[in-house]
Design an enzyme around this catalytic site. Structure first.
Site, PDB file in Angstrom:
ATOM      1  N   ASP A  20       0.842  -1.200   0.000  1.00 40.90           N
ATOM      2  CA  ASP A  20       0.000   0.000   0.000  1.00 40.90           C
ATOM      3  C   ASP A  20       0.880   1.254   0.000  1.00 40.90           C
ATOM      4  OD1 ASP A  20      -2.425   1.250  -0.022  1.00 40.90           O
ATOM      5  OD2 ASP A  20      -2.970   0.757   2.034  1.00 40.90           O
ATOM      6  N   ASP A  22      -9.930   4.572  -1.846  1.00 39.17           N
ATOM      7  CA  ASP A  22     -10.790   3.623  -1.146  1.00 39.17           C
ATOM      8  C   ASP A  22     -12.250   3.821  -1.519  1.00 39.17           C
ATOM      9  OD1 ASP A  22      -8.559   2.691   0.035  1.00 39.17           O
ATOM     10  OD2 ASP A  22      -9.200   3.052   2.101  1.00 39.17           O
TER      11      ASP A  22
END
Ligand SMILES: *[C@@H]1O[C@H](CO)[C@@H](O)[C@H](O)[C@H]1NC(C)=O
Ligand SMILES: *[C@@H]1O[C@H](CO)[C@@H](O)[C@H](O)[C@H]1NC(C)=O
Ligand SMILES: *[C@@H]1O[C@H](CO)[C@@H](O)[C@H](O)[C@H]1NC(C)=O
Ligand SMILES: *[C@@H]1O[C@H](CO)[C@@H](O)[C@H](O)[C@H]1NC(C)=O
Ligand SMILES: *[C@@H]1O[C@H](CO)[C@@H](O)[C@H](O)[C@H]1NC(C)=O
Ligand SMILES: *[C@@H]1O[C@H](CO)[C@@H](O)[C@H](O)[C@H]1NC(C)=O
Ligand SMILES: *[C@@H]1O[C@H](CO)[C@@H](O)[C@H](O)[C@H]1NC(C)=O
Ligand SMILES: *[C@@H]1O[C@H](CO)[C@@H](O)[C@H](O)[C@H]1NC(C)=O
Ligand SMILES: *[C@@H]1O[C@H](CO)[C@@H](O)[C@H](O)[C@H]1NC(C)=O
Ligand SMILES: *[C@@H]1O[C@H](CO)[C@@H](O)[C@H](O)[C@H]1NC(C)=O
Length: 474
Positions: A194, A260
Site C-alpha cells: 500500500d 478507497d
C-alpha cells in the site's frame, strides 16, 4: 465549389466508431493468469458498525474464512484462487525482528499458524505492507549481510514509522529478499503493498516520498527468487502515465485504480457515489491501456473490494446497484476480492458471489478479455450515464456485453448527466464494434434472450445493468 459536398459528411466522420481493439490479458509478472478472489478485512475493520462482533484478530478472520468456505461451492474453491487477505494492522507497527524484518503482532495473529489453517481449508493468505523500513531499526543489520539498515536510507520518516530507502543502495534488495523469505517460510501467498507513489495521497500526517515505485520492483525481484508463488497487489490510485505504468505492469499482478471505495467509519460498507467514481476510474484505466498500447495487458486492475455480499442495510446500495458492482468487477477482469461480511450474506449476495455462470464462464472469459467502454449511439469511449461495454470477442466470436444506466451523476461519475428513472439503453453492433448474429443470455437472470442481429436494448432503472453473454450463432 468542390469542397461543399464534403461538409455534410463531417458530423458523420466525427461520430464514426473507432474500430474495436480487443484487449487481452497475458500472464502477470509473478506468473498468474486469473485475478485473485476471496476476502479482504479492511471494510469490516473500518466500518465497525457493519459487523460489531468482528475484531481484527485471528479468531474473527477464521470466522470469516469458515463462512466463505461454507458459502462457496467446492468446485470454485478448488480453483485455488481464494485468498483471505489481511489489511493494515496484522504486524508490529514500529519495529521489526533482529534483522528489521516485518513480524506479526502476536497479540492478534500467529501468521504461520493462520497460513497452515487456511491452506488446510483450501484458502490462501495475503498480508499487508507499506514501502520503507522501520525508522527505529537503523542500527540493525540486514539478514545474511553486514549492511546496517541506516546505510540503505534515502529519506525521512514518512509518518508511518518508516524511513524510505534510497533504492539504488546496496542492502535494499537484500532486505526485501529477507522479508519475502520470512513470509514464504510462514506460507504467505499474497502481498498487498500500500502507499505506493506516485498515486497514493498522503493521509493522516504521512509525508510520502514522491516516487516509491522502487519498492514494487524490489518486492517483485524478491518474489522471483523465493520459489513460492506469491501475488503482488499494489495500491492506491496509482499514477497511470507511461513512465510509471511500465513499472507497475512489469512487476505487480494487480494495481489499484482508485482511492478507497468503502464508506469509512460507519455501519455501511460502500456507497453509490464512490462506486460511480471507481467505475469511471476503470474506464480511464482501460482507455489508457488501449491508447498507449499496453497490450497484451500484464496487470489486472483492482477496483477495491467488491462489497456485494450483504443486504442494503449493510452495503447501503440497492440490490440493482449491488448486482451492477458484481457485473463491473467481473467483466473487467478485476481483483474479485470481497470486503463483505461472509457471516451475514443474503440470498442475492450468495448468488452474486457464486453463480457458476458468472464465476466460471464469465470470469474465465474476462480473465482473458477485460471490458472496454463503447458508448451507445457513437461507439466512443467517453464517460456516459447510459453506457455499453464489450469484452472480447474471442477467437470464436463470443463476447461479454454490459448495458448500464448509472443513474444521475453523484458528483464523481465523470458523466455529469441526471437522467431520472428508467432509460432505454441501446447498443448497435457498430457501437460495440462487432458484426453478425449472436445468441444472447442474461447471466444474473439465467435467461436466454434469443438471437440478435444489429442491436440490443434494455430498459434500465437508476443503477441497473445487464451482464450479457454473446455467443456467435452459426
Ligand atoms: C441487516 O439485516 C440482516 C437481516 O435482516 C440482519 O441479520 C443484520 O443484523 C442487519 N445488520 C445490520 C448492521 O443492521
Ligand atoms: C479476538 O477478539 C475477540 C473479541 O474481542 C475476542 O473474543 C477473541 O478472544 C480474540 N481472539 C484472539 C485470538 O485474540
Ligand atoms: C505460531 O504457530 C506455530 C505453528 O502452529 C508455532 O510453532 C509457533 O510456536 C507459534 N508462535 C507463537 C509466537 O506462538
Ligand atoms: C522512480 O523510481 C524508479 C525506481 O527507483 C526509477 O527507476 C524511476 O526512474 C523513477 N522515476 C522518476 C520519474 O523519478
Ligand atoms: C507522470 O506522472 C508523474 C507523477 O505524477 C509526473 O511527475 C509526470 O509529469 C507525469 N508524466 C507525464 C508525461 O504526464
Ligand atoms: C477514447 O476516446 C479518445 C477521445 O475521443 C480517443 O482519442 C481514443 O482513441 C479513444 N480510445 C479508445 C480505446 O477508443
Ligand atoms: C489488493 O489491494 C486492494 C487495495 O487495497 C484491495 O482492494 C484488494 O482487496 C487487495 N487484494 C487482495 C487480494 O488483498
Ligand atoms: C477457462 O479457459 C481456459 C482457456 O483459457 C480453458 O483451458 C479452461 O478449461 C477454462 N476453464 C473453465 C473452468 O471453463
Ligand atoms: C463534467 O463536469 C466537470 C466539471 O464541471 C467538467 O470538468 C467535465 O469536463 C465534465 N465532464 C463531462 C463528460 O461533461
Ligand atoms: C429502445 O430504443 C431502441 C433504439 O432506438 C428501439 O429500437 C427500441 O424499440 C426501444 N425500446 C423501447 C422499449 O422503447
Amino acid at each position: 465549389m468542390s469542397i461543399l459536398p464534403l461538409l455534410p459528411l463531417l458530423p458523420l466522420l466525427a461520430s464514426a466508431p473507432t474500430p474495436l481493439t480487443v484487449v487481452e490479458y497475458a500472464s502477470t509478472p509473478n506468473g498468474f493468469t486469473t485475478p485473485p478472489r476471496g476476502f479482504n478485512s479492511f471494510g469490516l475493520q473500518v466500518n465497525t458498525g457493519a459487523q460489531p462482533s468482528f475484531a481484527f484478530n485471528q479468531s474473527s478472520i477464521l470466522t470469516q474464512a469458515r463462512a466463505l468456505v461454507a458459502n462457496t461451492p467446492a468446485s470454485l474453491l478448488s480453483s485455488g484462487d481464494y485468498y483471505i487477505s489481511l489489511d493494515s494492522g496484522w504486524s508490529v507497527g514500529c519495529n521489526g525482528d533482529e534483522y528489521g524484518r516485518i513480524i506479526d503482532d502476536t497479540t492478534k495473529f500467529n501468521i504461520s499458524d493462520l497460513a497452515s489453517t487456511l491452506h488446510g481449508m483450501g484458502l490462501k493468505l495475503g498480508v499487508y505492507v507499506v514501502p520503507g523500513i522501520f525508522s527505529g531499526d537503523g542500527d540493525k543489520t540486514i539478514e545474511g549481510t553486514d549492511i546496517s539498515i541506516k546505510d540503505t536510507w534515502g529519506g525521512h520518516d514518512n509518518g508511518l514509522c518508516r524511513t524510505d530507502f534510497d533504492y539504488g543502495k546496496e542492502g535494499v534488495q537484500q532486505w526485501h529478499d529477507s522479508v519475502v523469505g520470512l513470509f514464504a517460510d510462514w506460507g504467505v501467498d499474497l502481498i498487498k503493498l500500500d502507499y505506493v507513489t506516485p498515486g497514493s495521497p498522503s493521509p493522516g500526517g504521512a509525508t510520502l516520498q514522491p516516487n516509491t515505485s522502487g519498492s514494487v520492483i524490489a518486492f517483485h525481484n524478491a518474489i522471483e527468487k523465493v520459489g513460492r508463488p506469491i501475488r503482488l497487489n499494489i495500491s492506491w490510485k496509482l499514477e497511470r502515465n507511461a513512465s510509471f505504468f511500465d513499472i507497475w505492469e512489469a512487476n505487480a499482478d494487480s494495481m489499484r485504480t482508485d482511492q478507497d471505495l468503502n464508506a469509512q467509519g460507519g455501519d455501511k460498507l460502500v456507497d453509490w457515489p464512490t462506486t460511480q467514481r471507481a467505475i469511471e476510474n476503470y474506464r480511464q484505466f482501460i482507455s489508457t491501456v488501449i491508447q498507449d498500447d499496453h497490450l497484451p495487458l500484464t496487470i489486472h486492475p483492482d477496483l477495491d473490494n467488491a462489497f456485494i455480499g450483504n443486504a442494503e442495510n449493510v452495503t447501503s446500495v440497492s440490490d440493482a446497484m449491488r448486482t451492477t458492482i458484481a457485473t463491473h468487477w467481473l467483466a473487467s477482469g478485476a481483483n474479485l476480492i470481497s470486503g463483505s461480511d461472509f457471516t451475514n450474506l443474503d440470498d442475492l449476495g450468495k448468488k452474486l458471489l457464486t453463480l457458476p455462470e458468472a464465476w466460471v464462464d464469465v470470469a474465465n472469459f474476462t480473465a482473458r478479455y477485460p471490458m472496454q467502454a463503447r458508448n451507445p449511439g457513437t461507439g466512443q469511449n467517453s464517460s456516459q450515464q447510459l453506457q455499453a461495454w464489450i469484452a472480447g470477442p474471442d477467437e470464436s466470436g463470443d463476447a461479454v456485453v454490459v448495458l448500464v444506466n448509472y443513474g444521475p451523476d453523484q458528483g464523481q461519475g465523470g458523466f455529469n448527466t441526471s437522467l431520472e428513472g428508467t432509460q432505454n439503453v441501446t447498443a448497435t453492433w457498430a457501437d460495440l464494434g462487432i458484426t453478425g448474429s449472436y445468441d444472447v443470455r442474461n447471466v444474473w437472470e439465467s435467461e436466454d434472450l434469443g438471437t440478435f442481429d444489429g442491436q440490443i436494448s434494455a430498459q434500465l432503472d437508476e443503477g441497473e445493468s445487464q451482464l450479457l453473454r454473446f455467443q456467435r450463432s452459426s
